[in-house]
Scaffold this motif. Sequence first.
Motif, PDB file in Angstrom:
ATOM      1  N   PRO A  71     -17.249  30.648   9.366  1.00  0.00           N
ATOM      2  CA  PRO A  71     -18.630  31.309  10.081  1.00  0.00           C
ATOM      3  C   PRO A  71     -18.606  31.318  11.634  1.00  0.00           C
ATOM      4  N   LEU A  72     -17.448  30.582  12.252  1.00  0.00           N
ATOM      5  CA  LEU A  72     -17.358  30.822  13.695  1.00  0.00           C
ATOM      6  C   LEU A  72     -17.245  32.099  14.234  1.00  0.00           C
ATOM      7  N   TYR A  73     -16.634  32.943  13.362  1.00  0.00           N
ATOM      8  CA  TYR A  73     -16.047  34.405  13.573  1.00  0.00           C
ATOM      9  C   TYR A  73     -17.505  35.120  13.587  1.00  0.00           C
ATOM     10  N   TRP A  87     -21.460  38.347   2.440  1.00  0.00           N
ATOM     11  CA  TRP A  87     -21.566  39.895   3.005  1.00  0.00           C
ATOM     12  C   TRP A  87     -21.458  40.080   4.533  1.00  0.00           C
ATOM     13  N   PHE A  88     -21.090  41.430   4.774  1.00  0.00           N
ATOM     14  CA  PHE A  88     -21.123  41.693   6.385  1.00  0.00           C
ATOM     15  C   PHE A  88     -22.440  41.168   6.920  1.00  0.00           C
ATOM     16  N   ASN A  89     -22.112  40.548   8.335  1.00  0.00           N
ATOM     17  CA  ASN A  89     -23.188  40.286   9.136  1.00  0.00           C
ATOM     18  C   ASN A  89     -23.558  41.605  10.022  1.00  0.00           C
ATOM     19  N   PHE A  90     -24.995  41.744   9.781  1.00  0.00           N
ATOM     20  CA  PHE A  90     -25.501  43.050  10.456  1.00  0.00           C
ATOM     21  C   PHE A  90     -25.368  43.137  12.127  1.00  0.00           C
ATOM     22  N   VAL A  91     -25.157  41.918  12.549  1.00  0.00           N
ATOM     23  CA  VAL A  91     -25.037  41.645  13.894  1.00  0.00           C
ATOM     24  C   VAL A  91     -23.894  41.167  14.542  1.00  0.00           C
ATOM     25  N   SER A  92     -22.625  41.321  13.693  1.00  0.00           N
ATOM     26  CA  SER A  92     -21.657  40.814  14.084  1.00  0.00           C
ATOM     27  C   SER A  92     -20.944  41.480  15.464  1.00  0.00           C
ATOM     28  N   LEU A  98     -10.965  43.719  13.157  1.00  0.00           N
ATOM     29  CA  LEU A  98     -10.636  42.390  12.394  1.00  0.00           C
ATOM     30  C   LEU A  98     -11.206  42.717  10.862  1.00  0.00           C
ATOM     31  N   PHE A  99     -12.131  43.823  10.753  1.00  0.00           N
ATOM     32  CA  PHE A  99     -12.761  44.191   9.591  1.00  0.00           C
ATOM     33  C   PHE A  99     -11.638  44.847   8.779  1.00  0.00           C
ATOM     34  N   HIS A 100     -10.902  45.835   9.741  1.00  0.00           N
ATOM     35  CA  HIS A 100      -9.854  46.387   9.195  1.00  0.00           C
ATOM     36  C   HIS A 100      -8.728  45.629   8.681  1.00  0.00           C
TER      37      HIS A 100
END
Length: 587
Positions: free
Chosen positions: A298-300, A312-317, A323-325
Amino acid sequence: MDEAVKLLEQLGKQLSKDAEDALLAGIITLLNEQCSRKNYPDVECLRFFLVAPLLHLFARPELFENLHSGFAFCLTQLDPVPTRVLTGWLAKLPTRHFARLLRTFKAVAPHVLALPAHTTRAGALAKERGLTGCMRLMRLLHSANADRGDSALVRSSFYLPDLNNRVDIEKDYILWVQHKGQPDHFSFCDYPFVFDGEAKTKLLRADAQLKMHQAVQQAQTQNFFSAMTMAGGMVNPVLLLQVRRDNLVGDAISHLSKFPPEELRKPLRVKFVGEEAQDEGGVSKEFFQMIFREILDPLYGMFRSFDSNLIWFNFVSLEDASLFHLIGILCGLAIYNNFLAGVAFPLAMYKKLLGLKPTLEDLKELDPTIGRNLQHLLEAESAEDVESLMLTFEIEFDYYGELRRQPLSDRPDEPVVMGNRQRYVDAYVDYMFNTGCKESYAAFHDGFHKVCGGHVLALFEPAELRAMLIGEEDHFDWAQLQKNAEYLGVYYAKHEVIVNFWSVFHHDFTEAQKRRFLHFLTGCDRVPMQGMSAVKIRIQPVHGGAAYLPVAHTCYNLLDLPVYPDKDSLRRKLTQAIEQTEGFALV
C-alpha cells in the motif's frame, strides 16, 4: 417436453427390432434430404431439432456416422434467423432436458476417439465428420447455456475429461496455429469449452514452449552467424534478469522495460547480484514472491484494497505508468514460466484482459457494500424510494484524506430517478472498471500482452486465466501431495519420522491447518491449475535436536524436518512452525 419424453420412451420400449431399424433408416433419409436446407417455411418445423434427440436411438453413440453427424450438420448450418430461434428455445429448456441434450452429443466424442485408427481415407473422414458435427452442436449448446442465467450448467459440464488421454493436445494446438482459418482442418482448439483446466494448462505450456523454442532457435542461429562472420555479440538463449535485493523494483523496471516481446518469451532465469545460486526454478520463484509483495505494498499507492480482500487500481495513484506496465509484464512472465503470483485481483481484471466487459456482478465481488447498494437501487419499487437516496451522477472517493467527487456524465448534478437509475448504475460500474483507471490499466494491459498475447489466450475464460495466475482455491488432493514426496538423506517413506509426519498431517491437522502447511511450504495457499500433481515436496533431515522447528525453503518446496523422537513432539513443532508462516495467501 415432459410429455414428449414419456411418449418417446414408451415408443422405444414397444418397437420391434425391424420397426426400430425402419425408424432409424427413415430418420437418416430425412436428415440426408434436409442436409442442404438452411431455412424452413415456419418456425414450428424447427421443433424437430428439439424433439428428435429425445429418441432412444440418439443414446447410442455408435450410430454417430449417420445419425448424430447428420443431425448436427442439419442443425448447425441453418441460417442466422432460425439459429437464433433455436438458441432461444434451448436457453429456455428445463435444465434436465438441456443437460440430457448435452450428454447425448457429448458422449459421441469419447466414442469416436476410442475407435481404432482407420486405414482408409474414407474411414478417417467419417471419424472427423462425426467429431466436427458434434463439436459444432456442442458449441451451439454452449452459446445457449450462456443465456440461461441462473439455470446455466456449470462450465465443467462441457468438459471432455478423457481428452488428455485420447488426444495429443500440444500437437493439436500447433497444427491449429498452422492451419488457422482453413475450414477443412479439424481441431479441438476451435471448441475450447471442451478443455478442462489440465488441458488448457497444456495448451498454454505448448504455446510457451513453442515461442520459447523459436526465441532460443533464433538466438542460436544469430550466434552461429555472428561467430562465422565475427560480427556482433552473442545472444543469450534465455531471458536473464539480474537484480539487486535492495533495489528489486527499480532493477526490474530498468531491465524488463527494454526487452522486446520475443526476448520476454525466452525461458526466464533470475540472478541476484552478488549471490552464487543458479536458477533452476527456485530463484525465479523467490523473485516473484518478493517483487509482488513489494510492488503491491500500500505504500506505493498503486492499488486500493477493499473489504473483499481484493485490490483494484487506485484512481489517484501518483506512480508512473511504467510501474503498472511492469506489473503487467510480471503477471505475464509468471503465467508463461509456470509460477503462481500473489495478486488479489477481481475477476473483472481477467475479463478485461480477454476483451470482456465487467458488470455489476463484478463490482459486487470487488466492493460488496457498493455493489449491494447499487443492486438495491435497481430493485427499488417506488420513485420515492429512489429519490430519497438523493443521488446525483457523481462518485465520491478519497484523495489522500480529502473527499473528492468525480462526474459520471456531462450533467453531474442530474438527480438519479426511476427513469435513469440503470444509466447511473452502468456509469458507476464503467467508471470503477474503465474510465477511472484508463491510463493505469492500459499500461498493465500492454505489459501483460507483451508476454502472453497470442492465439492461446483467447481459449481461456476469465476464471481459468485467474487460476493460471494465482492457482485454484479448491482441488486439494492431499493424498497426491504425499505421493509426490521425495525424501533425502536418511529419510525414506517408511522412516518413523516420515510416518509420524504424514499421520499428523492427514489425521491430526484440520483442513485449515493443511492449507496453512501448504502456505508454509510453497509460499502460497493455492494449488496450480493442473492440480496437486504439480506440487512436489522434498523432505530432508537436519541436525540440532528436537528443540528446533521445521524450516521450509519455499523457493524449492523443501522441508527441513528434524529427527523428532515421537509423534507428539513432531505435531507441536510443526504446528508452531506453520503458525509463523510468511508468504502470500489469497482469501
